[in-house]
Design a protein around this motif. Structure first.
Motif, PDB file in Angstrom:
ATOM      1  N   THR A  41      -2.120  -4.133  19.896  1.00 54.64           N
ATOM      2  CA  THR A  41      -2.753  -2.828  20.068  1.00 54.64           C
ATOM      3  C   THR A  41      -2.684  -2.042  18.764  1.00 54.64           C
ATOM      4  N   SER A  42      -3.493  -1.012  18.676  1.00 64.28           N
ATOM      5  CA  SER A  42      -3.463  -0.115  17.527  1.00 64.28           C
ATOM      6  C   SER A  42      -2.125   0.612  17.520  1.00 64.28           C
ATOM      7  N   GLN A  43      -1.473   0.682  16.354  1.00 61.32           N
ATOM      8  CA  GLN A  43      -0.141   1.287  16.237  1.00 61.32           C
ATOM      9  C   GLN A  43      -0.082   2.209  15.022  1.00 61.32           C
ATOM     10  N   CYS A  44       0.780   3.212  15.090  1.00 59.47           N
ATOM     11  CA  CYS A  44       1.080   4.025  13.911  1.00 59.47           C
ATOM     12  C   CYS A  44       2.130   3.298  13.089  1.00 59.47           C
ATOM     13  N   ARG A  45       1.914   3.229  11.784  1.00 58.92           N
ATOM     14  CA  ARG A  45       2.842   2.597  10.861  1.00 58.92           C
ATOM     15  C   ARG A  45       3.168   3.578   9.745  1.00 58.92           C
ATOM     16  N   ALA A  46       4.396   3.502   9.244  1.00 61.01           N
ATOM     17  CA  ALA A  46       4.770   4.331   8.092  1.00 61.01           C
ATOM     18  C   ALA A  46       3.983   3.864   6.879  1.00 61.01           C
ATOM     19  N   ALA A  47       3.600   4.799   6.031  1.00 59.78           N
ATOM     20  CA  ALA A  47       2.846   4.463   4.820  1.00 59.78           C
ATOM     21  C   ALA A  47       3.185   5.464   3.722  1.00 59.78           C
ATOM     22  N   ILE A  48       3.008   5.020   2.489  1.00 60.31           N
ATOM     23  CA  ILE A  48       3.232   5.867   1.320  1.00 60.31           C
ATOM     24  C   ILE A  48       1.907   6.054   0.598  1.00 60.31           C
ATOM     25  N   VAL A  49       1.582   7.289   0.271  1.00 64.28           N
ATOM     26  CA  VAL A  49       0.349   7.587  -0.460  1.00 64.28           C
ATOM     27  C   VAL A  49       0.491   7.069  -1.890  1.00 64.28           C
ATOM     28  N   THR A  50      -0.448   6.217  -2.312  1.00 62.38           N
ATOM     29  CA  THR A  50      -0.424   5.658  -3.665  1.00 62.38           C
ATOM     30  C   THR A  50      -1.502   6.236  -4.574  1.00 62.38           C
ATOM     31  N   GLU A  51      -2.512   6.882  -3.977  1.00 61.28           N
ATOM     32  CA  GLU A  51      -3.593   7.483  -4.768  1.00 61.28           C
ATOM     33  C   GLU A  51      -4.326   8.503  -3.908  1.00 61.28           C
ATOM     34  N   VAL A  52      -4.768   9.579  -4.531  1.00 56.92           N
ATOM     35  CA  VAL A  52      -5.575  10.603  -3.870  1.00 56.92           C
ATOM     36  C   VAL A  52      -6.860  10.747  -4.669  1.00 56.92           C
ATOM     37  N   THR A  53      -8.002  10.552  -3.997  1.00 55.37           N
ATOM     38  CA  THR A  53      -9.303  10.604  -4.651  1.00 55.37           C
ATOM     39  C   THR A  53     -10.144  11.719  -4.044  1.00 55.37           C
ATOM     40  N   PRO A  54     -10.535  12.742  -4.824  1.00 56.52           N
ATOM     41  CA  PRO A  54     -11.380  13.814  -4.285  1.00 56.52           C
ATOM     42  C   PRO A  54     -12.730  13.272  -3.804  1.00 56.52           C
ATOM     43  N   LEU A  55     -13.288  13.922  -2.799  1.00 58.56           N
ATOM     44  CA  LEU A  55     -14.613  13.547  -2.310  1.00 58.56           C
ATOM     45  C   LEU A  55     -15.661  13.830  -3.371  1.00 58.56           C
ATOM     46  N   GLU A  56     -16.713  13.007  -3.365  1.00 58.47           N
ATOM     47  CA  GLU A  56     -17.829  13.192  -4.299  1.00 58.47           C
ATOM     48  C   GLU A  56     -19.140  13.029  -3.557  1.00 58.47           C
ATOM     49  N   GLY A  57     -20.202  13.501  -4.163  1.00 56.97           N
ATOM     50  CA  GLY A  57     -21.554  13.280  -3.656  1.00 56.97           C
ATOM     51  C   GLY A  57     -21.760  13.769  -2.239  1.00 56.97           C
ATOM     52  N   ASP A  58     -22.331  12.884  -1.386  1.00 62.18           N
ATOM     53  CA  ASP A  58     -22.660  13.235  -0.011  1.00 62.18           C
ATOM     54  C   ASP A  58     -21.429  13.626   0.797  1.00 62.18           C
ATOM     55  N   GLU A  59     -20.300  12.944   0.542  1.00 64.75           N
ATOM     56  CA  GLU A  59     -19.077  13.275   1.271  1.00 64.75           C
ATOM     57  C   GLU A  59     -18.624  14.702   0.957  1.00 64.75           C
ATOM     58  N   ALA A  60     -18.677  15.085  -0.295  1.00 66.85           N
ATOM     59  CA  ALA A  60     -18.288  16.439  -0.690  1.00 66.85           C
ATOM     60  C   ALA A  60     -19.244  17.469  -0.092  1.00 66.85           C
ATOM     61  N   ALA A  61     -20.535  17.162  -0.068  1.00 67.91           N
ATOM     62  CA  ALA A  61     -21.518  18.068   0.512  1.00 67.91           C
ATOM     63  C   ALA A  61     -21.266  18.244   2.010  1.00 67.91           C
ATOM     64  N   GLN A  62     -20.937  17.153   2.697  1.00 67.12           N
ATOM     65  CA  GLN A  62     -20.638  17.225   4.129  1.00 67.12           C
ATOM     66  C   GLN A  62     -19.398  18.075   4.383  1.00 67.12           C
ATOM     67  N   ALA A  63     -18.393  17.930   3.526  1.00 65.61           N
ATOM     68  CA  ALA A  63     -17.168  18.733   3.647  1.00 65.61           C
ATOM     69  C   ALA A  63     -17.490  20.222   3.508  1.00 65.61           C
ATOM     70  N   ASP A  64     -18.396  20.559   2.597  1.00 61.41           N
ATOM     71  CA  ASP A  64     -18.802  21.957   2.422  1.00 61.41           C
ATOM     72  C   ASP A  64     -19.538  22.475   3.653  1.00 61.41           C
ATOM     73  N   ILE A  65     -20.456  21.667   4.175  1.00 57.35           N
ATOM     74  CA  ILE A  65     -21.246  22.066   5.347  1.00 57.35           C
ATOM     75  C   ILE A  65     -20.339  22.301   6.548  1.00 57.35           C
ATOM     76  N   GLU A  66     -19.382  21.399   6.757  1.00 59.79           N
ATOM     77  CA  GLU A  66     -18.508  21.471   7.935  1.00 59.79           C
ATOM     78  C   GLU A  66     -17.242  22.281   7.688  1.00 59.79           C
ATOM     79  N   ASN A  67     -17.106  22.828   6.475  1.00 61.44           N
ATOM     80  CA  ASN A  67     -15.961  23.664   6.128  1.00 61.44           C
ATOM     81  C   ASN A  67     -14.622  22.960   6.366  1.00 61.44           C
TER      82      ASN A  67
END
Length: 93
Positions: free
Chosen positions: A24-50
């Motif tokens: 089954t789907s499970q929650c697992r511990a994880a460590i963030v290794t990289e953070v990438t800002p949204l660009e293009g259409d994804e960034a525009a969608q983030a603006d539209i949906e606040n």
């Protein structure tokens, strides 16, 4: 506004599970290794949906499974915890 993910933070990764339901789907511990800002259409969608600041990026994770590590990139945040292949902040105990 939610917390902002940064490299080294501990989060939960939601596994996909198997199509036949053997695992089954499970929650697992994880460590963030990289953070990438949204660009293009994804960034525009983030603006539209606040979207809040924590959702305006994709993260890469080192996922800690009981049998080994798994790495995944450009994952979306999902605080509902329902979709495999997403991440969320750990629940407070």
């Amino acid at each position: 506004m939610g917390q902002k993910p940064t490299v080294g933070r501990i989060v939960h990764y939601v596994s996909y599970g198997t199509p036949g339901g053997e695992y089954t789907s499970q929650c697992r511990a994880a460590i963030v290794t990289e953070v990438t800002p949204l660009e293009g259409d994804e960034a525009a969608q983030a603006d539209i949906e606040n979207w809040d600041d924590s959702q305006r990026c994709r993260v890469s994770l080192a996922v800690l499974n009981p049998t080994g590590m798994f790495f995944d990139t450009r994952l979306c945040q999902d605080e509902v915890h329902g979709r495999g292949g997403t991440w969320h902040w750990p629940e407070r105990a």
